[in-house]
Design a protein around this motif. Structure first.
Motif, PDB file in Angstrom:
ATOM      1  N   ASP A   1      16.471  88.137  93.810  1.00  0.00           N
ATOM      2  CA  ASP A   1      15.614  89.296  93.509  1.00  0.00           C
ATOM      3  C   ASP A   1      14.498  89.461  94.527  1.00  0.00           C
ATOM      4  OD1 ASP A   1      17.130  89.737  91.261  1.00  0.00           O
ATOM      5  OD2 ASP A   1      15.868  88.470  89.992  1.00  0.00           O
ATOM      6  N   LYS A   2      14.394  88.506  95.463  1.00  0.00           N
ATOM      7  CA  LYS A   2      13.326  88.625  96.479  1.00  0.00           C
ATOM      8  C   LYS A   2      13.838  89.508  97.604  1.00  0.00           C
ATOM      9  CE  LYS A   2      10.595  84.499  95.942  1.00  0.00           C
ATOM     10  NZ  LYS A   2       9.509  83.857  96.677  1.00  0.00           N
ATOM     11  N   PRO A   3      13.309  90.715  97.720  1.00  0.00           N
ATOM     12  CA  PRO A   3      13.849  91.625  98.725  1.00  0.00           C
ATOM     13  C   PRO A   3      13.749  91.038 100.134  1.00  0.00           C
ATOM     14  CG  PRO A   3      12.134  92.686  97.373  1.00  0.00           C
ATOM     15  CD  PRO A   3      12.146  91.237  97.005  1.00  0.00           C
ATOM     16  N   GLY A   4      14.874  91.079 100.831  1.00  0.00           N
ATOM     17  CA  GLY A   4      14.877  90.665 102.241  1.00  0.00           C
ATOM     18  C   GLY A   4      14.847  89.172 102.486  1.00  0.00           C
ATOM     19  N   PHE A   5      14.829  88.352 101.440  1.00  0.00           N
ATOM     20  CA  PHE A   5      14.759  86.897 101.679  1.00  0.00           C
ATOM     21  C   PHE A   5      16.029  86.413 102.382  1.00  0.00           C
ATOM     22  CE2 PHE A   5      14.810  82.367 100.894  1.00  0.00           C
ATOM     23  CZ  PHE A   5      13.474  82.006 100.954  1.00  0.00           C
ATOM     24  N   PHE A   6      17.172  86.927 101.925  1.00  0.00           N
ATOM     25  CA  PHE A   6      18.450  86.531 102.540  1.00  0.00           C
ATOM     26  C   PHE A   6      19.008  87.654 103.403  1.00  0.00           C
ATOM     27  CE2 PHE A   6      18.093  83.756  98.856  1.00  0.00           C
ATOM     28  CZ  PHE A   6      18.234  82.530  99.479  1.00  0.00           C
ATOM     29  N   ASP A   7      19.565  87.271 104.547  1.00  0.00           N
ATOM     30  CA  ASP A   7      20.211  88.266 105.418  1.00  0.00           C
ATOM     31  C   ASP A   7      21.570  88.642 104.853  1.00  0.00           C
ATOM     32  OD1 ASP A   7      18.192  88.090 107.538  1.00  0.00           O
ATOM     33  OD2 ASP A   7      18.934  86.039 107.769  1.00  0.00           O
ATOM     34  N   THR A   8      22.219  87.676 104.224  1.00  0.00           N
ATOM     35  CA  THR A   8      23.581  87.890 103.717  1.00  0.00           C
ATOM     36  C   THR A   8      23.754  87.202 102.376  1.00  0.00           C
ATOM     37  OG1 THR A   8      24.333  87.737 106.017  1.00  0.00           O
ATOM     38  CG2 THR A   8      26.040  87.616 104.322  1.00  0.00           C
ATOM     39  N   VAL A   9      24.414  87.886 101.450  1.00  0.00           N
ATOM     40  CA  VAL A   9      24.772  87.273 100.167  1.00  0.00           C
ATOM     41  C   VAL A   9      26.292  87.340 100.043  1.00  0.00           C
ATOM     42  CG1 VAL A   9      24.573  87.404  97.653  1.00  0.00           C
ATOM     43  CG2 VAL A   9      22.594  87.974  99.089  1.00  0.00           C
ATOM     44  N   ILE A  10      26.901  86.202  99.776  1.00  0.00           N
ATOM     45  CA  ILE A  10      28.362  86.152  99.620  1.00  0.00           C
ATOM     46  C   ILE A  10      28.680  85.671  98.207  1.00  0.00           C
ATOM     47  CG2 ILE A  10      30.464  84.946 100.368  1.00  0.00           C
ATOM     48  CD1 ILE A  10      29.148  84.774 103.163  1.00  0.00           C
ATOM     49  N   VAL A  11      29.488  86.443  97.494  1.00  0.00           N
ATOM     50  CA  VAL A  11      29.922  85.989  96.170  1.00  0.00           C
ATOM     51  C   VAL A  11      31.193  85.170  96.368  1.00  0.00           C
ATOM     52  CG1 VAL A  11      30.677  86.685  93.864  1.00  0.00           C
ATOM     53  CG2 VAL A  11      28.903  88.005  95.046  1.00  0.00           C
ATOM     54  N   ASN A  12      31.118  83.895  95.990  1.00  0.00           N
ATOM     55  CA  ASN A  12      32.293  83.030  96.148  1.00  0.00           C
ATOM     56  C   ASN A  12      33.148  83.106  94.882  1.00  0.00           C
ATOM     57  OD1 ASN A  12      34.172  81.136  96.926  1.00  0.00           O
ATOM     58  ND2 ASN A  12      32.821  79.369  96.568  1.00  0.00           N
ATOM     59  N   ASP A  13      33.969  84.166  94.835  1.00  0.00           N
ATOM     60  CA  ASP A  13      34.902  84.319  93.707  1.00  0.00           C
ATOM     61  C   ASP A  13      36.239  83.755  94.201  1.00  0.00           C
ATOM     62  OD1 ASP A  13      36.347  85.054  91.547  1.00  0.00           O
ATOM     63  OD2 ASP A  13      35.686  87.135  91.492  1.00  0.00           O
ATOM     64  N   ASP A  14      36.978  84.569  94.946  1.00  0.00           N
ATOM     65  CA  ASP A  14      38.178  84.051  95.603  1.00  0.00           C
ATOM     66  C   ASP A  14      37.730  83.331  96.885  1.00  0.00           C
ATOM     67  OD1 ASP A  14      41.366  84.538  95.944  1.00  0.00           O
ATOM     68  OD2 ASP A  14      40.330  84.567  97.874  1.00  0.00           O
ATOM     69  N   LEU A  15      38.130  82.072  97.021  1.00  0.00           N
ATOM     70  CA  LEU A  15      37.636  81.260  98.151  1.00  0.00           C
ATOM     71  C   LEU A  15      38.001  81.853  99.512  1.00  0.00           C
ATOM     72  CD1 LEU A  15      36.198  78.663  99.089  1.00  0.00           C
ATOM     73  CD2 LEU A  15      38.386  77.475  98.886  1.00  0.00           C
ATOM     74  N   ASP A  16      39.240  82.355  99.644  1.00  0.00           N
ATOM     75  CA  ASP A  16      39.670  82.902 100.941  1.00  0.00           C
ATOM     76  C   ASP A  16      38.856  84.137 101.319  1.00  0.00           C
ATOM     77  OD1 ASP A  16      41.524  80.928 101.269  1.00  0.00           O
ATOM     78  OD2 ASP A  16      43.172  82.083 100.385  1.00  0.00           O
ATOM     79  N   VAL A  17      38.568  84.967 100.324  1.00  0.00           N
ATOM     80  CA  VAL A  17      37.769  86.183 100.593  1.00  0.00           C
ATOM     81  C   VAL A  17      36.341  85.778 100.978  1.00  0.00           C
ATOM     82  CG1 VAL A  17      36.811  88.288  99.574  1.00  0.00           C
ATOM     83  CG2 VAL A  17      39.165  87.609  99.029  1.00  0.00           C
TER      84      VAL A  17
END
Ligand code: ADP
Ligand code: 5GP
Length: 215
Positions: free
Chosen positions: A176-192
């Motif tokens: 929720d901290k705007p701009g803290f992370f450059d990228t967010v990846i949801v690790n649902d399917d590992l290959d994706v």
């Protein structure tokens, strides 16, 4: 023509610099950070190196000192802190963890981008340094999946699972901290998720328009 070549060389040097920026990888325990990073290090051993942290936690089955962590006593860690040997250190899940100056230097001297698998407190500290790191967060598809993975890994006692799940909420709050992370990846399917990680770390963002054109 000569001018063009030298511009190309400068662009390529800048791209190389960008690629070699350290990468801080955060995310709750059990989300799959280690799995993703191990895969990346296996596929690109010449491009990435792992920052081997110090920790006071006991080694898990299969973990090797100097490879996964530098396992050490609380007293040794406190002495290192007093000598200013850490870039950052924090208490996480009731143990101490820290990134030493030497660990990051070893990777950068090998000409590789340094991967730091650290918690959000560590990320806060790294933001205050001149490391010029990129910040990436690996999120679970749901808290239920996270708990399943943490239990499935089979490394934690029930008490430790509960503690790590409680702390996971604090880690997730950083989203929720705007701009803290450059990228967010949801690790649902590992290959994706792995593909997303490679996209984030291997592709160099396009250069700012120069204004005057090339040359
Ligand atoms: P972390 O390093 O973030 O604590 P790990 O890499 O140890 O997490 O992964 C925790 C567990 O979840 C491991 O058993 C791993 O095999 C499993 N795991 C990782 N990614 C996935 C995924 N996308 N789907 C299902 N299980 C996963
Ligand atoms: P684990 O005990 O599962 O290996 O790691 C627990 C947590 O400690 C993870 O969130 C991991 O990212 C974090 N961690 C590992 N090394 C460091 C470190 O050097 N500094 C900080 N601040 N956190 C770390």
């Amino acid at each position: 023509m000569g001018q063009l070549a030298s511009l190309d060389q400068r662009v390529s040097a800048l791209e190389q610099q960008q690629r070699r920026r350290p990468v801080v990888v955060c995310g709750p325990s059990g989300v799959g950070k280690g799995t993703l990073l191990t895969r990346l290090l296996g596929e690109y051993p010449d491009d990435f190196g792992f920052s081997v942290s110090h920790t006071t936690r006991a080694p898990r089955v299969g973990e090797q000192g100097g490879v996964h962590y530098h396992f050490c006593s609380k007293e040794d860690m406190e002495a290192m802190i007093a000598r200013g040997e850490f870039i950052e250190h924090a208490r996480v899940h009731s143990n101490m963890y820290g990134t030493s100056v030497a660990a990051v230097r070893a990777v950068s001297e090998a000409g590789k981008a340094c991967l730091l698998d650290i918690d959000v407190q560590g990320a806060e500290s790294v933001k205050k340094t001149d490391l010029c790191a990129r910040f990436l967060f690996v999120a679970p598809p749901s808290m239920e999946d996270l708990e399943k993975r943490l239990r499935g890994r089979g490394t934690e006692t029930e008490e430790k699972v509960q503690l790590r799940m409680r702390n996971a909420r604090g880690e997730m709050a950083y989203l929720d901290k705007p701009g803290f992370f450059d990228t967010v990846i949801v690790n649902d399917d590992l290959d994706v998720a792995y593909l997303r990680l490679k996209e984030a770390l291997l592709l160099v963002p396009p250069a700012e328009p120069a204004g005057e054109g090339r040359g």
